[in-house]
Design a protein around this motif. Sequence first.
Motif, PDB file in Angstrom:
ATOM      1  N   THR A  54      -3.407   2.402  -3.033  1.00 57.42           N
ATOM      2  CA  THR A  54      -2.982   3.745  -2.621  1.00 57.42           C
ATOM      3  C   THR A  54      -3.927   4.223  -1.536  1.00 57.42           C
ATOM      4  N   ARG A  55      -3.355   4.817  -0.520  1.00 57.27           N
ATOM      5  CA  ARG A  55      -4.145   5.369   0.572  1.00 57.27           C
ATOM      6  C   ARG A  55      -3.584   6.741   0.932  1.00 57.27           C
ATOM      7  N   ALA A  56      -4.458   7.691   1.124  1.00 58.89           N
ATOM      8  CA  ALA A  56      -4.046   9.035   1.527  1.00 58.89           C
ATOM      9  C   ALA A  56      -3.970   9.105   3.050  1.00 58.89           C
ATOM     10  N   ALA A  57      -2.907   9.728   3.544  1.00 56.22           N
ATOM     11  CA  ALA A  57      -2.756   9.982   4.980  1.00 56.22           C
ATOM     12  C   ALA A  57      -2.142  11.362   5.120  1.00 56.22           C
ATOM     13  N   VAL A  58      -2.944  12.360   4.865  1.00 49.73           N
ATOM     14  CA  VAL A  58      -2.466  13.742   4.851  1.00 49.73           C
ATOM     15  C   VAL A  58      -2.115  14.218   6.250  1.00 49.73           C
ATOM     16  N   GLU A  59      -2.907  13.819   7.243  1.00 47.61           N
ATOM     17  CA  GLU A  59      -2.644  14.228   8.626  1.00 47.61           C
ATOM     18  C   GLU A  59      -2.536  13.049   9.581  1.00 47.61           C
ATOM     19  N   ALA A 110       4.989  19.111   6.623  1.00 45.92           N
ATOM     20  CA  ALA A 110       4.485  20.367   6.056  1.00 45.92           C
ATOM     21  C   ALA A 110       2.979  20.500   6.252  1.00 45.92           C
ATOM     22  N   ASN A 111       2.257  19.393   6.144  1.00 47.79           N
ATOM     23  CA  ASN A 111       0.803  19.425   6.333  1.00 47.79           C
ATOM     24  C   ASN A 111       0.416  19.837   7.752  1.00 47.79           C
ATOM     25  N   LEU A 112       1.304  19.609   8.709  1.00 45.26           N
ATOM     26  CA  LEU A 112       0.998  19.851  10.120  1.00 45.26           C
ATOM     27  C   LEU A 112       1.811  20.998  10.710  1.00 45.26           C
ATOM     28  N   LEU A 113       2.381  21.804   9.866  1.00 49.61           N
ATOM     29  CA  LEU A 113       3.269  22.868  10.329  1.00 49.61           C
ATOM     30  C   LEU A 113       2.555  23.910  11.191  1.00 49.61           C
ATOM     31  N   ASP A 114       1.257  24.031  11.038  1.00 46.71           N
ATOM     32  CA  ASP A 114       0.514  25.022  11.814  1.00 46.71           C
ATOM     33  C   ASP A 114       0.181  24.550  13.228  1.00 46.71           C
ATOM     34  N   ARG A 115       0.527  23.326  13.571  1.00 47.19           N
ATOM     35  CA  ARG A 115       0.246  22.801  14.906  1.00 47.19           C
ATOM     36  C   ARG A 115       1.225  23.387  15.915  1.00 47.19           C
ATOM     37  N   ASP A 166       3.717  23.455  19.210  1.00 47.58           N
ATOM     38  CA  ASP A 166       4.790  22.531  19.597  1.00 47.58           C
ATOM     39  C   ASP A 166       4.245  21.371  20.418  1.00 47.58           C
ATOM     40  N   ALA A 167       3.310  21.649  21.324  1.00 48.42           N
ATOM     41  CA  ALA A 167       2.738  20.594  22.157  1.00 48.42           C
ATOM     42  C   ALA A 167       1.941  19.602  21.310  1.00 48.42           C
ATOM     43  N   GLU A 168       1.116  20.110  20.392  1.00 48.69           N
ATOM     44  CA  GLU A 168       0.350  19.224  19.499  1.00 48.69           C
ATOM     45  C   GLU A 168       1.289  18.413  18.619  1.00 48.69           C
ATOM     46  N   TRP A 169       2.341  19.053  18.123  1.00 47.94           N
ATOM     47  CA  TRP A 169       3.294  18.365  17.256  1.00 47.94           C
ATOM     48  C   TRP A 169       3.971  17.213  17.996  1.00 47.94           C
ATOM     49  N   GLU A 170       4.350  17.450  19.230  1.00 48.34           N
ATOM     50  CA  GLU A 170       5.006  16.400  20.013  1.00 48.34           C
ATOM     51  C   GLU A 170       4.066  15.217  20.237  1.00 48.34           C
ATOM     52  N   ILE A 171       2.801  15.489  20.495  1.00 48.74           N
ATOM     53  CA  ILE A 171       1.818  14.410  20.679  1.00 48.74           C
ATOM     54  C   ILE A 171       1.670  13.604  19.390  1.00 48.74           C
ATOM     55  N   LEU A 172       1.535  14.284  18.245  1.00 50.65           N
ATOM     56  CA  LEU A 172       1.404  13.603  16.954  1.00 50.65           C
ATOM     57  C   LEU A 172       2.646  12.781  16.623  1.00 50.65           C
ATOM     58  N   THR A 179       0.862  -1.174   0.000  1.00 48.85           N
ATOM     59  CA  THR A 179       0.000   0.000   0.000  1.00 48.85           C
ATOM     60  C   THR A 179       0.897   1.222   0.000  1.00 48.85           C
ATOM     61  N   TYR A 180       0.731   2.064  -1.011  1.00 48.28           N
ATOM     62  CA  TYR A 180       1.460   3.320  -1.105  1.00 48.28           C
ATOM     63  C   TYR A 180       0.673   4.332  -0.297  1.00 48.28           C
ATOM     64  N   VAL A 181       1.293   4.868   0.734  1.00 49.34           N
ATOM     65  CA  VAL A 181       0.643   5.844   1.606  1.00 49.34           C
ATOM     66  C   VAL A 181       1.106   7.234   1.180  1.00 49.34           C
ATOM     67  N   ALA A 182       0.194   7.954   0.556  1.00 45.99           N
ATOM     68  CA  ALA A 182       0.494   9.288   0.030  1.00 45.99           C
ATOM     69  C   ALA A 182       0.172  10.340   1.090  1.00 45.99           C
ATOM     70  N   THR A 183       1.152  11.153   1.399  1.00 45.51           N
ATOM     71  CA  THR A 183       0.931  12.212   2.389  1.00 45.51           C
ATOM     72  C   THR A 183       0.621  13.548   1.729  1.00 45.51           C
ATOM     73  N   ALA A 184       0.703  13.607   0.408  1.00 46.41           N
ATOM     74  CA  ALA A 184       0.474  14.859  -0.321  1.00 46.41           C
ATOM     75  C   ALA A 184      -0.995  15.057  -0.645  1.00 46.41           C
ATOM     76  N   THR A 185      -1.368  16.300  -0.764  1.00 49.70           N
ATOM     77  CA  THR A 185      -2.692  16.648  -1.271  1.00 49.70           C
ATOM     78  C   THR A 185      -2.522  17.121  -2.709  1.00 49.70           C
TER      79      THR A 185
END
Length: 187
Positions: free
Chosen positions: A70-75, A100-105, A107-113, A39-45
């Motif tokens: 193919t499966r999308a996993a943007v976030e 890049a998709n999650l750059l607006d998160r 620092d705390a949210e980013w660390e959790i993700l 399964t190709y996991v595409a992170t791009a939109t």
Amino acid sequence: MAEATAMDRQQLILVTGAARCGKSEWAETLASESNKAVTYVATATIDPTDPEWQARIVRHQQRRPATWQTRAAVEDLASTICQAQSLDCLLVDSLGTWVANLLDRSDAEWEILTQELLDKLAISLATIILVAEETGWGVVPAYPSGRLFRDRLGMLTRRVGSIASTVYLVTGGHVLNLSQLGTKIDR
């Protein structure tokens, strides 16, 4: 190829390198040799207003075998990892786009993700091949968002590399197995 035998034992593989160096092609080769359902996991939109970006996506699609899903996993990349089974091979292309998709998160949210992704990668029974762009080999970005992207991707790549069974560096059209040639830095 000697890598194919080792592939049967590997669960987490990181393929990293610079832009246009062959990372994705090497990751596709490894996925093909896994003898698993890929399964190709595409992170791009897909941005309909960006024809150059669309052309890049089409080139990637044309290289993949028709049998691959193919499966999308943007976030939510961690959920996609969590759903994979032992007979699956996931090719995630790429961590840089996911960051890049999650750059607006925050620092705390980013660390959790990030921790959630690392936790799922560490326990998955599937073969997972992650493609990551190397950043920071040039000038320091002039803008805060560029520095944030570089720092987040660099740290994520390092953390994934610390738990990966194999790490490859692709540069100048050549593949180096860093797991055989290098020394892992403890987290």
